[in-house]
Every structure is written in structure tokens, then in C-alpha cells.
Scaffold this active site. Structure first.
Site, mmCIF file in Angstrom:
data_model
loop_
_atom_site.group_PDB
_atom_site.id
_atom_site.type_symbol
_atom_site.label_atom_id
_atom_site.label_comp_id
_atom_site.label_asym_id
_atom_site.label_seq_id
_atom_site.Cartn_x
_atom_site.Cartn_y
_atom_site.Cartn_z
ATOM 1 N N SER A 1 -1.451 -36.253 5.170
ATOM 2 C CA SER A 1 -0.496 -37.239 5.689
ATOM 3 C C SER A 1 0.732 -36.506 6.212
ATOM 4 O O SER A 1 1.062 -35.415 5.720
ATOM 5 C CB SER A 1 -0.073 -38.194 4.573
ATOM 6 O OG SER A 1 1.077 -38.928 4.973
ATOM 7 N N TYR B 1 2.867 -39.539 -3.911
ATOM 8 C CA TYR B 1 2.065 -39.533 -2.680
ATOM 9 C C TYR B 1 2.378 -38.290 -1.838
ATOM 10 O O TYR B 1 1.474 -37.557 -1.423
ATOM 11 C CB TYR B 1 2.335 -40.810 -1.880
ATOM 12 C CG TYR B 1 1.482 -40.950 -0.645
ATOM 13 C CD1 TYR B 1 0.146 -41.340 -0.740
ATOM 14 C CD2 TYR B 1 2.001 -40.684 0.628
ATOM 15 C CE1 TYR B 1 -0.645 -41.466 0.397
ATOM 16 C CE2 TYR B 1 1.226 -40.808 1.760
ATOM 17 C CZ TYR B 1 -0.098 -41.203 1.645
ATOM 18 O OH TYR B 1 -0.882 -41.325 2.775
#
Lengths: 251, 262
Positions: free
Chosen positions: A143, A156
Site C-alpha cells: 500500500s 496497517y
């Protein structure tokens, strides 16, 4: 855009049951590959594949990526039914939005278990099969948040940064075996996972404003990059973290 | 009637075909990129100072079924750029894809920084950095008007690694990375993506002049233990020019067998 770039390839896709992973599955199929999908939930994919004749050749295995023995069993079954593996796409991932003060440690562990440990475990289990080919390619969906942080996502961001560095380390270790390893770093892509933490349109506008192109990405725009990296067209690219985000991280 | 239909059809087809300008395309990565773009169905504007290489390339491009405008001249010369964009406008309307490939190190004059001269720096910076700004300044406005464009700047992984003896070249190639990022921000909302490619050691003419011992030393720094082919870089150029890369912008993409993992 069907160029048969993956003819006769055997690709394992984790998290192929929804979102980016599901789009990777359908692009792999349309590029001529056979595919095995490992996911917790397969009902949505099954429904989609029903319309498609490719269902006959697609292997579906229900697996929780964060559970070690399920990964071992799932990868083995995938490889056996496909008759080998020469590509892996790790797309299984979960999100966690939380202010750090309140972050629950079980949640932290779960995010790391799925996004980082699970993905790398899949790589390790797939490795004996990947080694049997002239060349193989692993693509990990990380990501942009693994390159430049976003707010209230400590677990995350850390998990995706870990996945990027693990990909690079693997790229270094496996280069001499002609196994390429790359990470794709999407920005905000319009998926269920993304919508899960969106309350209203103003949230979406706020997210968009972070990106130079001022829009969300489509799953197909990420999957196209994954197909490129899986294919021989990317034969010299390994160890890269390729940001596909309409301009946020400027990596 | 049939003739009229044919003309309309031809105009329709022509509009569908994208047009790419590749600077410094007579050899190496530029040449391979031009061929790869032709193969993907684009028409080409080809510029280089080497007539012979251009002639060969033009023939190859025609064989691939693409049209081309060929200009032999130096992109550092504003008059040549006038000509390039005049030709492009006349023959094709506008440039959709710009590949800023032109650039070179000091080659035989390369030396450690302290032994190098300002004249050499200026020459390297002008050809490897300023030319890209000049060409882009001319090509981008029509992309902006039409709401679609791809700009690909050929940087180098030397910009990231800092190979000894290449201070001016590394400065120019790093400059391209900053340029790429600013332009990506400024043009992002107009449907234009701007990216830089950072190739590592690639088999080009400059590479052919290296001593075998140096070549071995270079290879030992590359995890894939080989130098790349121009065609492998061209594959990335084609990919970034195509629909599949519509959400990639502002990035520096390393293509180097893992020599520097960006």
C-alpha cells in the site's frame, strides 16, 4: 486488453475473493493463466465465476491467511490442482483504523498476521513450486501507506511497510533463482475494504484531495500493474515498490 | 461514395492512433522504446542527431505498420525543436506520449568530481536535464488542452546510487526526478501522468565500451547477476504509455535487476 501475456502460467492469488484480488483473478484468466484462489470468503467470487467458463479451471480453497496450517494446506492443494505454480499474488489484506491510545493489541496482531506474516508465509510455502520453473514472479499488494503514512493506521502502515521490505529482501535472496519479487503500492482504491471506513461523500472528497489526480483508483488499474509484473514484460524488474496511486507518495 | 467513406474511416482510425515523440532514439533504449511503441500501435515522431540510425529505425517502424515523422537534429537547439513540433503538428496534430530519452554522461571526459570542469557539467546538465524541460514545455500544453497525456522521463538508478565519476550525470538524473514529481502534481488533474524510469546497467553502446573486468564488477552488484536489454526497459516505457498504467503518476520506477531497490 487481452494480450495472452500469461498463457500457460499457473498463478496463486490470495484474497482473490473480493476487491483488487478478485480483479487480479479475472485479469489472470483473461490473459490465459490458470488460477488458484485462497480466501476466507469465496461466495462472491463463485457467483461471478459462474458466468464464466473459466470456472472449470479455477481452483478455490477456503483459507484464513493468518492461520499457518491452513496456508500450508491451501498452497499445497493449489499447486497440486494447478500442476505447479509460477506466480503468486498476495492480495489478502485487512484494514484497521484506530487512534493509537485506544488501539487493541489483538487487532494489531491480526493486521500483522494477515498483511505481513500471512503473505510471507504464502511465499515460503509456494517457493518449492516456484523454484521448479525457468522463471517465476511474486507480486505482493502492499500500500502507499507502507511508504508514506496515513492517519490513525499505525498497524496497517507498519504491516504494509514490513511487506515492502520483506518483498525487497526476498527479491535479493531469490534473484539468483530467477524468481522476481515486487510490491505494488495502491493508493485509495474503490473497494469494499475502502468503503468500510467511509461515512459519507465528504470523506471521499477528503481522501481524493490527497491525490494529484484527484480521484480514487479502480481495481482494474491496480490489476493491470499486477499482470505486467507477473508477465515476462517485466523481466528486469525485481525488488521494486511500485506505487499506483494517482500521485500521493511520489516514491 | 465508397471513397468518401474510406476517407472518413481513415480519419477516424487516425484519431484513434496515439502519437509518441521519442528523443534520442537512433540507438539503445530510445530505439527499443520507439519500436515497442510502434508495436503497440502508435505513430511516432523520431528525433536524433544520427541520420543513419534514424533511417534504419524509420524503416523498422514502417514495417511495423506505423507512420513516422523523422527529424535529424539536436534537441538542444531551439530551431530544431521548432521543426520537431511543426512536423508533429502538421503530420499528426499533436503529441500524446512524450518519452524524454535523450541524455548522456560525460563519457570519455567522465572523471572524479574534483578533477572535472564546469564546462563538462554544463554540457551534461544541458543535454540530460534542460533538454527534457524544453521539450516537455512544448509538448505538454496540448496534452493539457485535450485532457490526456503520458510523459516518461528517462532517469537512471545512478540518481539514487551515486556511482563514482558521474557527479554531473547523477545531478541531472536526480533533477529529472524532482521535475517529474512537480509536473505530476501540476498536470495530474488534466489526465496526464508523469513518471520517471530509472534503468540500471543496460546493454547499450556506452556499455559495449566497458572493459570486461569493469563489466564483471557491475554484474556482481546486480542481484539478477546480468545487465539488462534495451528491450526490457522499452517494455516498461510501453506499459507506462498504455491504458494499464492510468493510475501511476509521480513515480520513479527502477528497472535494474534489483541493483537498487526503490
Amino acid at each position: 486488453m487481452n494480450k495472452n501475456r500469461l498463457t500457460e502460467r499457473k498463478i496463486l492469488v490470495t484474497g482473490g475473493g473480493a476487491g483488487i484480488g478478485q480483479e487480479c483473478v479475472s485479469k489472470c484468466l483473461s490473459e490465459g493463466a490458470t488460477v488458484a484462489v485462497l480466501d476466507r470468503k469465496l461466495d462472491k467470487l463463485e457467483k461471478n465465476l459462474e458466468k464464466d467458463v473459466s470456472i472449470n479451471s479455477t481452483v478455490l480453497v477456503e483459507v484464513d491467511i493468518s492461520v499457518g496450517e491452513q496456508v500450508c494446506r491451501g498452497v499445497k492443494q493449489a499447486a497440486q490442482e494447478l500442476g505447479g505454480l509460477d506466480g503468486v499474488v498476495n492480495s489478502a489484506g485487512i484494514d484497521l483504523v484506530s487512534e493509537f491510545d485506544d488501539m487493541n493489541w489483538d487487532d494489531w496482531s491480526k493486521v500483522l498476521d494477515v498483511n505481513l506474516t500471512g503473505a510471507i508465509h504464502v511465499c515460503q510455502q509456494a517457493l518449492p513450486y516456484l523454484r521448479l520453473n525457468r522463471s517465476s514472479s511474486i507480486v505482493n499488494i502492499a500500500s502507499g501507506a507502507g511508504l508514506v503514512p496515513i492517519q490513525n493506521r499505525v498497524a496497517y502502515c507498519a504491516s504494509k511497510a514490513g511487506l515492502i521490505m520483506a518483498s525487497k529482501s526476498l527479491a535479493m535472496d531469490l534473484a539468483s533463482s530467477d524468481i522476481r519479487v515486487n510490491a505494488v503500492c495502491p493508493g485509495a482504491v474503490d473497494t469494499d475494504l475502502f468503503r468500510q471506513n467511509i461515512r459519507d461523500e465528504s470523506d471521499i472528497e477528503q481522501v481524493k484531495s490527497r491525490y494529484a489526480m484527484n480521484r480514487l483508483g479502480e481495481v482494474s488499474e491496480i490489476a493491470d500493474v499486477v499482470i505486467f509484473l507477473l508477465s515476462d514484460e517485466a523481466s528486469l524488474i525485481t525488488g521494486s515498490a511500485l506505487a499506483v496511486d494517482g500521485g500521493r507518495v511520489f516514491h | 461514395m465508397a471513397g468518401e467513406f474510406f476517407i472518413e474511416f481513415e480519419q477516424f482510425v487516425m484519431k484513434q492512433r496515439k502519437v509518441a515523440l521519442v528523443t534520442g532514439c537512433a540507438n539503445g533504449i530510445g530505439r527499443a522504446s520507439a519500436l515497442s511503441l510502434a508495436r503497440s500501435g502508435m505513430d511516432l515522431v523520431l528525433v536524433d542527431i544520427e541520420q543513419e540510425g534514424l533511417d534504419v529505425l524509420r524503416k523498422n517502424v514502417i514495417d511495423l505498420g506505423s507512420r513516422s515523422a523523422v527529424i535529424c537534429g539536436d534537441c538542444q537547439d531551439e530551431h530544431i525543436l521548432d521543426e520537431v513540433f511543426e512536423f508533429a503538428q502538421r503530420d499528426f496534430g499533436a503529441i500524446d506520449v512524450l518519452v524524454n530519452n535523450l541524455g548522456r554522461s560525460a563519457r570519455e571526459h567522465a572523471s572524479s568530481f574534483l578533477d572535472s570542469s564546469p564546462d563538462t557539467w554544463s554540457a551534461v546538465l544541458d543535454i540530460s536535464l534542460m533538454t527534457t524541460l524544453r521539450v516537455t514545455h512544448r509538448a505538454a500544453p496540448s496534452m493539457k488542452r485535450r485532457g490526456w497525456g503520458r510523459i516518461i522521463n528517462m532517469s537512471s538508478d545512478t540518481a539514487l546510487i551515486g556511482d563514482e565519476g558521474l557527479a554531473d550525470y547523477a545531478a541531472a538524473k536526480s533533477g529529472l526526478l524532482g521535475f517529474t514529481r512537480v509536473l505530476a502534481r501540476e498536470l495530474g488533474s488534466y489526465g496526464i501522468t508523469v513518471n520517471a524510469i530509472c534503468p540500471g546497467a543496460i546493454k547499450t553502446r556506452a556499455h559495449d565500451h566497458l572493459k570486461p573486468s569493469i563489466l564483471e564488477k557491475i554484474k556482481s552488484t546486480i542481484p539478477m547477476n546480468r545487465v539488462g536489454e534495451p528491450e526490457e526497459v522499452a517494455g516498461l516505457v510501453s506499459f507506462l504509455s498504455g491504458d494499464g498504467a492510468s493510475y501511476i503518476t509521480g513515480q520513479a520506477l527502477a528497472i535494474n535487476g534489483g541493483r537498487y531497490m526503490l
